[in-house]
Design a protein around this motif. Sequence first.
Motif, PDB file in Angstrom:
ATOM      1  N   GLU A  80      52.951  31.403  35.427  1.00  0.00           N
ATOM      2  CA  GLU A  80      51.759  30.325  35.337  1.00  0.00           C
ATOM      3  C   GLU A  80      51.263  29.717  36.481  1.00  0.00           C
ATOM      4  N   ASP A  81      51.595  30.132  37.711  1.00  0.00           N
ATOM      5  CA  ASP A  81      51.078  29.896  39.193  1.00  0.00           C
ATOM      6  C   ASP A  81      50.232  30.774  39.637  1.00  0.00           C
ATOM      7  N   ALA A  82      50.126  32.013  38.725  1.00  0.00           N
ATOM      8  CA  ALA A  82      49.419  33.363  39.331  1.00  0.00           C
ATOM      9  C   ALA A  82      47.719  32.899  39.129  1.00  0.00           C
ATOM     10  N   ARG A  83      47.128  33.406  40.140  1.00  0.00           N
ATOM     11  CA  ARG A  83      45.581  33.005  40.054  1.00  0.00           C
ATOM     12  C   ARG A  83      44.997  33.494  38.853  1.00  0.00           C
ATOM     13  N   MET A  84      45.239  34.702  38.213  1.00  0.00           N
ATOM     14  CA  MET A  84      44.628  35.318  37.117  1.00  0.00           C
ATOM     15  C   MET A  84      45.211  34.512  35.676  1.00  0.00           C
ATOM     16  N   MET A  85      46.412  33.929  35.858  1.00  0.00           N
ATOM     17  CA  MET A  85      46.804  33.245  34.856  1.00  0.00           C
ATOM     18  C   MET A  85      46.245  31.686  34.667  1.00  0.00           C
ATOM     19  N   ALA A  86      45.819  31.221  35.834  1.00  0.00           N
ATOM     20  CA  ALA A  86      45.520  29.825  35.955  1.00  0.00           C
ATOM     21  C   ALA A  86      44.134  29.654  35.843  1.00  0.00           C
ATOM     22  N   VAL A  87      43.324  30.551  35.366  1.00  0.00           N
ATOM     23  CA  VAL A  87      41.744  30.581  35.135  1.00  0.00           C
ATOM     24  C   VAL A  87      41.550  31.024  33.971  1.00  0.00           C
ATOM     25  N   ALA A  88      40.276  30.589  33.390  1.00  0.00           N
ATOM     26  CA  ALA A  88      39.985  31.168  32.230  1.00  0.00           C
ATOM     27  C   ALA A  88      39.776  32.750  32.166  1.00  0.00           C
ATOM     28  N   GLY A  89      39.996  33.329  31.086  1.00  0.00           N
ATOM     29  CA  GLY A  89      39.892  34.895  31.056  1.00  0.00           C
ATOM     30  C   GLY A  89      38.884  35.017  30.023  1.00  0.00           C
ATOM     31  N   SER A  90      38.226  36.413  30.034  1.00  0.00           N
ATOM     32  CA  SER A  90      36.966  36.593  29.403  1.00  0.00           C
ATOM     33  C   SER A  90      37.407  37.880  28.528  1.00  0.00           C
ATOM     34  N   TRP A  91      37.725  37.678  27.188  1.00  0.00           N
ATOM     35  CA  TRP A  91      37.575  38.826  26.173  1.00  0.00           C
ATOM     36  C   TRP A  91      36.469  39.605  26.135  1.00  0.00           C
ATOM     37  N   SER A  92      35.106  39.111  26.210  1.00  0.00           N
ATOM     38  CA  SER A  92      34.047  39.937  26.270  1.00  0.00           C
ATOM     39  C   SER A  92      34.147  40.783  27.454  1.00  0.00           C
ATOM     40  N   GLY A  93      34.325  40.260  28.664  1.00  0.00           N
ATOM     41  CA  GLY A  93      34.326  40.935  30.072  1.00  0.00           C
ATOM     42  C   GLY A  93      35.529  41.937  29.977  1.00  0.00           C
ATOM     43  N   ALA A  94      36.591  41.774  29.485  1.00  0.00           N
ATOM     44  CA  ALA A  94      37.804  42.708  29.173  1.00  0.00           C
ATOM     45  C   ALA A  94      37.283  43.785  28.809  1.00  0.00           C
ATOM     46  N   VAL A  95      36.643  43.535  27.474  1.00  0.00           N
ATOM     47  CA  VAL A  95      36.398  44.799  26.818  1.00  0.00           C
ATOM     48  C   VAL A  95      34.976  45.751  27.245  1.00  0.00           C
ATOM     49  N   ILE A  96      33.835  45.006  27.664  1.00  0.00           N
ATOM     50  CA  ILE A  96      32.835  45.806  28.454  1.00  0.00           C
ATOM     51  C   ILE A  96      33.163  46.235  29.521  1.00  0.00           C
ATOM     52  N   GLY A  97      33.766  45.247  30.452  1.00  0.00           N
ATOM     53  CA  GLY A  97      34.110  45.737  31.912  1.00  0.00           C
ATOM     54  C   GLY A  97      35.254  46.840  31.847  1.00  0.00           C
ATOM     55  N   GLY A  98      36.247  46.829  30.831  1.00  0.00           N
ATOM     56  CA  GLY A  98      37.103  47.774  30.816  1.00  0.00           C
ATOM     57  C   GLY A  98      36.376  49.065  30.419  1.00  0.00           C
ATOM     58  N   ALA A 211      55.832  47.450  44.933  1.00  0.00           N
ATOM     59  CA  ALA A 211      54.746  46.733  45.579  1.00  0.00           C
ATOM     60  C   ALA A 211      54.155  45.527  44.925  1.00  0.00           C
ATOM     61  N   VAL A 212      53.515  45.804  43.512  1.00  0.00           N
ATOM     62  CA  VAL A 212      53.166  44.859  42.943  1.00  0.00           C
ATOM     63  C   VAL A 212      53.920  43.587  42.860  1.00  0.00           C
ATOM     64  N   ALA A 213      55.365  43.775  42.626  1.00  0.00           N
ATOM     65  CA  ALA A 213      56.320  42.620  42.489  1.00  0.00           C
ATOM     66  C   ALA A 213      56.269  42.246  43.847  1.00  0.00           C
ATOM     67  N   LEU A 214      56.357  42.605  44.736  1.00  0.00           N
ATOM     68  CA  LEU A 214      56.521  42.122  46.282  1.00  0.00           C
ATOM     69  C   LEU A 214      55.345  41.277  46.719  1.00  0.00           C
ATOM     70  N   GLY A 215      54.069  41.673  46.078  1.00  0.00           N
ATOM     71  CA  GLY A 215      52.738  40.971  46.332  1.00  0.00           C
ATOM     72  C   GLY A 215      52.953  39.385  45.685  1.00  0.00           C
ATOM     73  N   TRP A 216      53.393  39.590  44.452  1.00  0.00           N
ATOM     74  CA  TRP A 216      53.630  38.178  43.816  1.00  0.00           C
ATOM     75  C   TRP A 216      54.672  37.451  44.377  1.00  0.00           C
ATOM     76  N   VAL A 217      55.661  37.921  44.821  1.00  0.00           N
ATOM     77  CA  VAL A 217      57.015  37.244  45.471  1.00  0.00           C
ATOM     78  C   VAL A 217      56.249  36.628  46.611  1.00  0.00           C
ATOM     79  N   LEU A 218      55.729  37.306  47.429  1.00  0.00           N
ATOM     80  CA  LEU A 218      55.298  36.795  48.797  1.00  0.00           C
ATOM     81  C   LEU A 218      54.319  35.700  48.554  1.00  0.00           C
ATOM     82  N   THR A 219      53.415  35.793  47.862  1.00  0.00           N
ATOM     83  CA  THR A 219      52.197  34.746  48.005  1.00  0.00           C
ATOM     84  C   THR A 219      52.804  33.655  47.052  1.00  0.00           C
ATOM     85  N   PHE A 220      53.609  33.902  45.961  1.00  0.00           N
ATOM     86  CA  PHE A 220      54.217  32.733  45.392  1.00  0.00           C
ATOM     87  C   PHE A 220      55.131  32.038  46.501  1.00  0.00           C
ATOM     88  N   SER A 221      55.895  32.580  47.257  1.00  0.00           N
ATOM     89  CA  SER A 221      56.888  31.933  48.150  1.00  0.00           C
ATOM     90  C   SER A 221      55.976  31.041  49.210  1.00  0.00           C
TER      91      SER A 221
END
Length: 354
Positions: A80-98, A211-221
Amino acid sequence: MDLSSLLDYVNEANLAAFFGLLTGVVFGVAAQRSSFCLRAATVEFARGRLGPRMSVWLLTFSTAVVWVQGAQSLGLFRAEDARMMAVAGSWSGAVIGGLMFGAGMVLARGCSGRLLVLAATGNLRSLIAGLIFAVVAQMSLHGWLAPLRGALAGLWVTPSGRNINLLAALSLPDWSGVLLGLAVAALALVLARRNQIGARVLVFASGVGFAVALGWVLTFSLAQVAFDPVSVTSATFSGPSAKTLMFFLVPDAVPEFDIGLVPGVFLGAFLAAAVSKELRFQGFEGIGQMRRAMAGAALMGFGAMLAGGCAIGAGVTGASIFVATAWLAALCMWIGAALTDFFVDQPKTGRDSA
């Protein structure tokens, strides 16, 4: 020495950049040695095969989920502290951008992360495409393309100003994330055995997920002890590519995790290729290939910023914490890539032989 004591000697911005560099080096080494590539996996799938590239991608994805969800269970990280979880997401952006990103990575013959890894080994095609990706990403973030990106992203957004955690939305227990990761890992190992993939490749594929997990843990710490706000984030290549580009162009740019990540991946991939004697210059084979790569890179640059992440940022990093729009973006990347391969590449090679 804990992080609080370390901050007495190193300021927060530089430490965050170092953590990005460290995460990037691990990612770069593992990605280069495993040949991790979402584009290759989607092409295999689109052509009716569950081959070695698919096995590597599934193992990377699953180990990222297991490592990240396991770290959360141990209290080393909070989604819940992650940057991408703490901001509003875009359904339309996910579809078109994806869809745009998926089409772009097939045209460019590699996603943004793969282009960076290949560029470090001497692939000039990937270097040019990667630079175009970074420029278009920056234009989409703060430049001429930003109004269009904002309009498309604003068509349909998540409620309450935050993104949605899929596990919570489906009322699933916390351990279900680890269980899903283990199930996908088992499938990946079955496919790896069928495709006769060696243990070394599997270890490095798992290293990308680590490496993905390492980034999450380091920035959270760091965020827990830093005086100034620190973004809790991990490996992604849309925003960081744009920020790294501007860091070297603007004299007063401030170091952060994203600034260290891209050079770290480049360094890790370069060292891995040097040790394995895989450094060699490669260029474009013709004007047609150049045009195709440039168009693909531009599509990826805008698509990634619109979707809220690239093949790594949404497809692995965001998915590992079950960000709803990241899962949707990843799905649309697969669809966009499969459709582009079907209509653009398969007619040239012959669908029957694919």
